[in-house]
Design an enzyme around this catalytic site. Structure first.
Site, PDB file in Angstrom:
ATOM      1  N   GLN A  45      43.712  39.437  43.102  1.00 17.70           N
ATOM      2  CA  GLN A  45      43.281  38.962  41.792  1.00 17.70           C
ATOM      3  C   GLN A  45      44.385  39.265  40.791  1.00 17.70           C
ATOM      4  O   GLN A  45      45.237  40.114  41.025  1.00 17.70           O
ATOM      5  CB  GLN A  45      41.984  39.657  41.377  1.00 17.70           C
ATOM      6  CG  GLN A  45      40.824  39.403  42.302  1.00 17.70           C
ATOM      7  CD  GLN A  45      40.443  37.932  42.369  1.00 17.70           C
ATOM      8  OE1 GLN A  45      40.278  37.265  41.353  1.00 17.70           O
ATOM      9  NE2 GLN A  45      40.310  37.417  43.579  1.00 17.70           N
ATOM     10  N   SER A  46      44.366  38.575  39.639  1.00 13.55           N
ATOM     11  CA  SER A  46      45.397  38.872  38.648  1.00 13.55           C
ATOM     12  C   SER A  46      45.319  40.326  38.209  1.00 13.55           C
ATOM     13  O   SER A  46      46.333  40.940  37.872  1.00 13.55           O
ATOM     14  CB  SER A  46      45.284  37.926  37.449  1.00 13.55           C
ATOM     15  OG  SER A  46      43.994  37.988  36.883  1.00 13.55           O
ATOM     16  N   GLU A  47      44.114  40.919  38.232  1.00 16.24           N
ATOM     17  CA  GLU A  47      43.964  42.341  37.920  1.00 16.24           C
ATOM     18  C   GLU A  47      42.847  42.945  38.768  1.00 16.24           C
ATOM     19  O   GLU A  47      41.841  42.294  39.068  1.00 16.24           O
ATOM     20  CB  GLU A  47      43.605  42.577  36.445  1.00 16.24           C
ATOM     21  CG  GLU A  47      44.537  41.959  35.451  1.00 16.24           C
ATOM     22  CD  GLU A  47      45.855  42.686  35.305  1.00 16.24           C
ATOM     23  OE1 GLU A  47      45.981  43.816  35.832  1.00 16.24           O
ATOM     24  OE2 GLU A  47      46.750  42.117  34.660  1.00 16.24           O
ATOM     25  N   THR A  48      43.032  44.195  39.145  1.00 20.10           N
ATOM     26  CA  THR A  48      41.973  45.011  39.721  1.00 20.10           C
ATOM     27  C   THR A  48      41.813  46.236  38.831  1.00 20.10           C
ATOM     28  O   THR A  48      42.793  46.919  38.510  1.00 20.10           O
ATOM     29  CB  THR A  48      42.300  45.437  41.160  1.00 20.10           C
ATOM     30  OG1 THR A  48      42.389  44.268  41.985  1.00 20.10           O
ATOM     31  CG2 THR A  48      41.210  46.347  41.720  1.00 20.10           C
TER      32      THR A  48
END
Length: 293
Positions: A45-48
């Protein structure tokens, strides 16, 4: 096998399979940075976001892209807030401060909109720079104004008539500081989609190949950065921002005191489960150095 709760939320959208995906993991102990980075790479994902709380202390929050840790992330903070609500740790009307690399971030559930939350992000402002002709040539569009920021993002204002939504992704050709975060934005002049009771005032796209993100779908930190400029232009204390990516979405942006912007948005739960946390380790010293209120 050691397991920990984890879920995936699609942030800043009220529609399924839109917005910006963020995994959120609830840690019992402060895991090692190397394990969190590997897990973020697996989630892709773009961020975790990783949440951890010591007894009697504040919730602590860190964000990782698939390739590095970042100092600030809006959509994963929204996802973390709604994850805490999903896990029964945050009630409607309740607010709390999350300790992060950018200091304490005030978050809470929106009492008027089920499934929505709000968060306050720092906005250090944008500083004018000379328009780079090479970027104009790459985009094939005239840049009206161009700025830098202490966040490291560069911001370019395109003409209102520019085909921002259909521009080819420029990430592979971006050079220098533009690679660490480039916001392309334009006025919508009444043409914006409806969002939280009104039409969106501006739209943007965000590219950050230097952070491992070719194009971010909906970027809270980018809106927090530019929303004060739009408020100034429109002489209002709130604006609605839209992100014209393939997985589009948007948010309500409001002034929240000097240097702060309050973002309100919704999110959709995609999956909810457990992850194998074997090998996570425990590194309290790293967490103490990385987050602060």
């Amino acid at each position: 096998m050691n397991t920990r709760p984890a879920l995936l939320l699609e942030a800043f959208t009220d529609q399924p399979l839109q917005g910006n995906g963020a995994a959120v993991v609830w840690l019992e102990e402060p895991a090692s940075a190397s394990w969190m980075q590997r897990l973020a790479g697996s989630f892709k994902q773009s961020e975790t976001a990783f949440l951890q709380r010591e007894p009697g202390g504040p919730w602590r929050l860190r964000w990782f892209t698939p390739s590095c840790e970042v100092p600030l992330c809006g959509h994963a903070t929204l996802a973390a807030t709604l994850a805490l609500a999903h896990w029964g740790c945050l009630q409607p009307g309740e607010t709390l401060s999350l300790a992060s690399r950018s200091g304490g971030l005030q978050v809470g559930l929106d009492g008027e909109r089920p499934g929505a939350a709000h968060l306050q992000l720092p906005s250090a402002g944008i500083e004018p720079l000379a328009v780079p002709k090479e970027l104009e040539a790459l985009l094939g569009q005239r840049i009206e104004r161009y700025w830098g920021s202490s966040l490291g993002y560069r911001v370019a204002l395109l003409e209102a008539a520019a085909p921002l939504a259909s521009l080819p992704c420029p990430s592979a050709q971006l050079q220098g500081q533009d690679r660490m975060g480039l916001v392309l934005m334009q006025a919508l002049d009444g043409r914006g989609p409806e969002l939280m009771g009104g039409a969106c005032d501006y739209q943007l796209r965000f590219f950050a190949p230097g952070l491992g993100i070719e194009e971010d779908p909906v970027t809270g930190s980018a809106h927090a950065l530019v929303a004060p400029w739009w408020m100034e232009q429109l002489q209002r204390n709130q604006v609605r921002g839209w992100q014209a990516s393939e997985r589009h979405g948007g948010m309500l942006c409001e002034a929240a005191g000097p240097g702060w912007v309050r973002l309100t948005g919704s999110a959709q739960l995609l999956w909810d489960g457990q992850i194998n946390s074997s090998g996570a380790g425990c590194d309290p010293d790293d967490w103490r150095q990385a987050v602060r209120l």
